[in-house]
Design an enzyme around this catalytic site. Structure first.
Site, mmCIF file in Angstrom:
data_model
loop_
_atom_site.group_PDB
_atom_site.id
_atom_site.type_symbol
_atom_site.label_atom_id
_atom_site.label_comp_id
_atom_site.label_asym_id
_atom_site.label_seq_id
_atom_site.Cartn_x
_atom_site.Cartn_y
_atom_site.Cartn_z
ATOM 1 N N GLY A 75 -5.978 -13.732 7.399
ATOM 2 C CA GLY A 75 -4.606 -13.669 6.914
ATOM 3 C C GLY A 75 -4.217 -12.235 6.598
ATOM 4 O O GLY A 75 -4.616 -11.302 7.294
ATOM 5 N N SER A 97 -8.207 -23.570 12.663
ATOM 6 C CA SER A 97 -7.308 -22.533 12.179
ATOM 7 C C SER A 97 -6.436 -21.968 13.297
ATOM 8 O O SER A 97 -6.904 -21.691 14.401
ATOM 9 C CB SER A 97 -8.111 -21.390 11.546
ATOM 10 O OG SER A 97 -7.258 -20.318 11.218
ATOM 11 N N SER A 125 -5.381 -19.147 13.307
ATOM 12 C CA SER A 125 -5.730 -17.734 13.434
ATOM 13 C C SER A 125 -6.845 -17.476 14.440
ATOM 14 O O SER A 125 -7.105 -16.319 14.785
ATOM 15 C CB SER A 125 -6.148 -17.174 12.071
ATOM 16 O OG SER A 125 -5.088 -17.226 11.158
ATOM 17 N N ASP A 178 -8.381 -17.596 -3.632
ATOM 18 C CA ASP A 178 -9.372 -17.633 -4.710
ATOM 19 C C ASP A 178 -10.090 -18.972 -4.837
ATOM 20 O O ASP A 178 -11.318 -19.026 -4.927
ATOM 21 C CB ASP A 178 -8.707 -17.302 -6.053
ATOM 22 C CG ASP A 178 -8.316 -15.838 -6.162
ATOM 23 O OD1 ASP A 178 -8.994 -14.997 -5.563
ATOM 24 O OD2 ASP A 178 -7.321 -15.551 -6.848
ATOM 25 N N HIS A 224 -10.808 -9.334 -4.504
ATOM 26 C CA HIS A 224 -10.305 -9.710 -5.833
ATOM 27 C C HIS A 224 -11.485 -10.279 -6.606
ATOM 28 O O HIS A 224 -12.365 -10.926 -6.032
ATOM 29 C CB HIS A 224 -9.187 -10.741 -5.690
ATOM 30 C CG HIS A 224 -8.586 -11.207 -6.992
ATOM 31 N ND1 HIS A 224 -8.379 -10.364 -8.070
ATOM 32 C CD2 HIS A 224 -8.139 -12.431 -7.386
ATOM 33 C CE1 HIS A 224 -7.821 -11.047 -9.056
ATOM 34 N NE2 HIS A 224 -7.685 -12.303 -8.690
ATOM 35 N N ASP A 248 -5.158 -7.694 -13.066
ATOM 36 C CA ASP A 248 -4.400 -8.222 -11.926
ATOM 37 C C ASP A 248 -3.657 -9.500 -12.317
ATOM 38 O O ASP A 248 -2.462 -9.651 -12.053
ATOM 39 C CB ASP A 248 -5.348 -8.491 -10.762
ATOM 40 C CG ASP A 248 -4.607 -8.904 -9.498
ATOM 41 O OD1 ASP A 248 -4.003 -8.015 -8.863
ATOM 42 O OD2 ASP A 248 -4.633 -10.091 -9.140
ATOM 43 N N GLU A 308 24.059 -7.795 -9.095
ATOM 44 C CA GLU A 308 23.671 -7.034 -10.276
ATOM 45 C C GLU A 308 22.253 -7.337 -10.762
ATOM 46 O O GLU A 308 21.574 -6.454 -11.286
ATOM 47 C CB GLU A 308 24.666 -7.300 -11.416
ATOM 48 C CG GLU A 308 26.056 -6.750 -11.161
ATOM 49 C CD GLU A 308 26.058 -5.256 -10.872
ATOM 50 O OE1 GLU A 308 25.247 -4.523 -11.486
ATOM 51 O OE2 GLU A 308 26.871 -4.814 -10.041
ATOM 52 N N GLU A 346 20.250 -5.189 -6.467
ATOM 53 C CA GLU A 346 20.099 -3.784 -6.847
ATOM 54 C C GLU A 346 18.746 -3.489 -7.485
ATOM 55 O O GLU A 346 18.402 -2.325 -7.707
ATOM 56 C CB GLU A 346 21.236 -3.377 -7.786
ATOM 57 C CG GLU A 346 22.596 -3.353 -7.099
ATOM 58 C CD GLU A 346 23.679 -2.723 -7.957
ATOM 59 O OE1 GLU A 346 23.354 -1.821 -8.755
ATOM 60 O OE2 GLU A 346 24.845 -3.132 -7.827
#
Length: 341
Positions: free
Chosen positions: A27, A52, A54, A84, A109, A192, A228, A232
């Protein structure tokens, strides 16, 4: 004393020579690490489930792809680029049976190690290389001859070579071009999670939605409220990213600066900081992790419900319509995107 910053001169990619590096998952981070290492001359194999989506993507990039069990048996360094809470199951089922002296487990991580959902044997090295940016930026910066800063950490070091390997990996993905800081699994994980929950994700989205609701409920047009309170925001964050808070203030009007320094602290006040402190204590004690793991084991009912509720908020419809009027904003359909495995 300032924290040491490691750069290219401090890392020797030769520490990866002759080693087979397995990247489990393809990923965001997985594809970036795998491709950058491959381009740096390192032998990389990719571990994925047969089902998968992928698999073909990784093969098209020239990688040899096999199951997590097979690549773990063959590899010297096994990098987890998986969510995780999926990591623990993958480790127990496919990786743990192949752990042996001389192998290295690598994470981007610290969650699985710090909260002990993964318990590696004492004879293997356990390290972390955590780029401080999403995978597509890690890849893009590498291709441009630059790099994304990263953190490294050593949890277990029976080989006495763990830090050298972590720095070599960081160099292989381009991180030492920008700078690498050393931390611990504990510090990386807790800071984190705290940042995600109280500022970057949870704090920011709640602040934006509450600001939007306050203006709309007071009778202002939703479009004005969107501009707003959300649109921005990027302009201000970009200024802070480039020049810090003081630099941002230099670039805005005196009226905006006065509102910033005189009203801002009344909104995000001491009561908010106390709530942040409680959130940090929940992270440090493991309470947050325990709750998240329990939610995952139940099939994510509350998680799914809260996400669906968020998608129905009026700010999403207003924003979708307004963004369609802005051809300079790259349109992305990223709903449901996850680290592929």
């Amino acid at each position: 004393m300032p924290t040491k910053v490691y750069t290219d001169k401090d890392a020797d990619i030769a520490n990866l020579n002759g080693k087979i590096c397995a990247v489990i998952g393809f990923g965001s981070q997985g594809h970036a690490h795998a491709l950058n290492l491959k381009d740096s001359g390192i032998e990389v194999i990719v571990g994925l489930q047969k089902s998968s989506k992928s698999v073909q993507v990784a093969k098209d990039h020239g990688f040899r792809v096999a199951g997590a069990s097979e690549v773990s048996q063959e590899a010297d360094i096994i990098f987890f680029a998986t969510p995780d809470l999926k990591t623990a199951t993958i480790y127990e089922t496919d990786v743990a049976p192949h752990m042996a002296k001389g192998k290295t487990l690598l994470f981007s991580h610290g969650f699985a190690i710090h909260f002990q959902t993964v318990l590696p044997p004492a004879e293997v090295d356990v390290i972390m290389v955590a780029p401080k940016g999403p995978g597509h930026i890690v890849r893009r910066q590498y291709l441009e001859g630059k790099g994304v800063p990263a953190l490294i950490a050593v949890h277990q070091n029976p080989s006495r070579q763990a830090k050298k390997v972590a720095l070599a990996w960081a160099k292989g993905i381009g991180a030492t071009r920008a700078g690498v800081l050393e931390t611990s699994f504990k510090e990386e994980t807790e800071t984190d999670l705290f940042g995600e929950q109280t500022v970057l994700c949870g704090g920011l989205t709640s602040l934006v939605k509450n600001g939007f609701e306050t203006l709309v409920e007071a009778g202002y047009q939703p479009e004005m409220a969107y501009f707003e309170c959300l649109h921005e925001l990027k302009l201000i964050v970009d200024l802070m990213y480039e020049s810090g808070i003081a630099g941002m203030r230099f670039s805005i009007s005196e009226t905006a600066k006065w509102g910033d320094v005189s009203v801002g602290p009344r909104i995000i006040d001491a009561s908010v900081k106390r709530k942040m402190e409680r959130a940090l204590k929940d992270i440090q004690s493991g309470k947050f992790a325990q709750g998240w793991i329990a939610e995952y084991k139940k099939g994510l009912p509350t998680y799914t419900q809260l996400l669906k509720e968020g998608e129905k908020h009026p700010i999403e419809k207003v924003g979708e319509r307004l963004r369609s009027l802005m051809p300079w904003i790259q349109k992305k359909n990223i709903k449901g995107a996850q680290a592929a495995y």
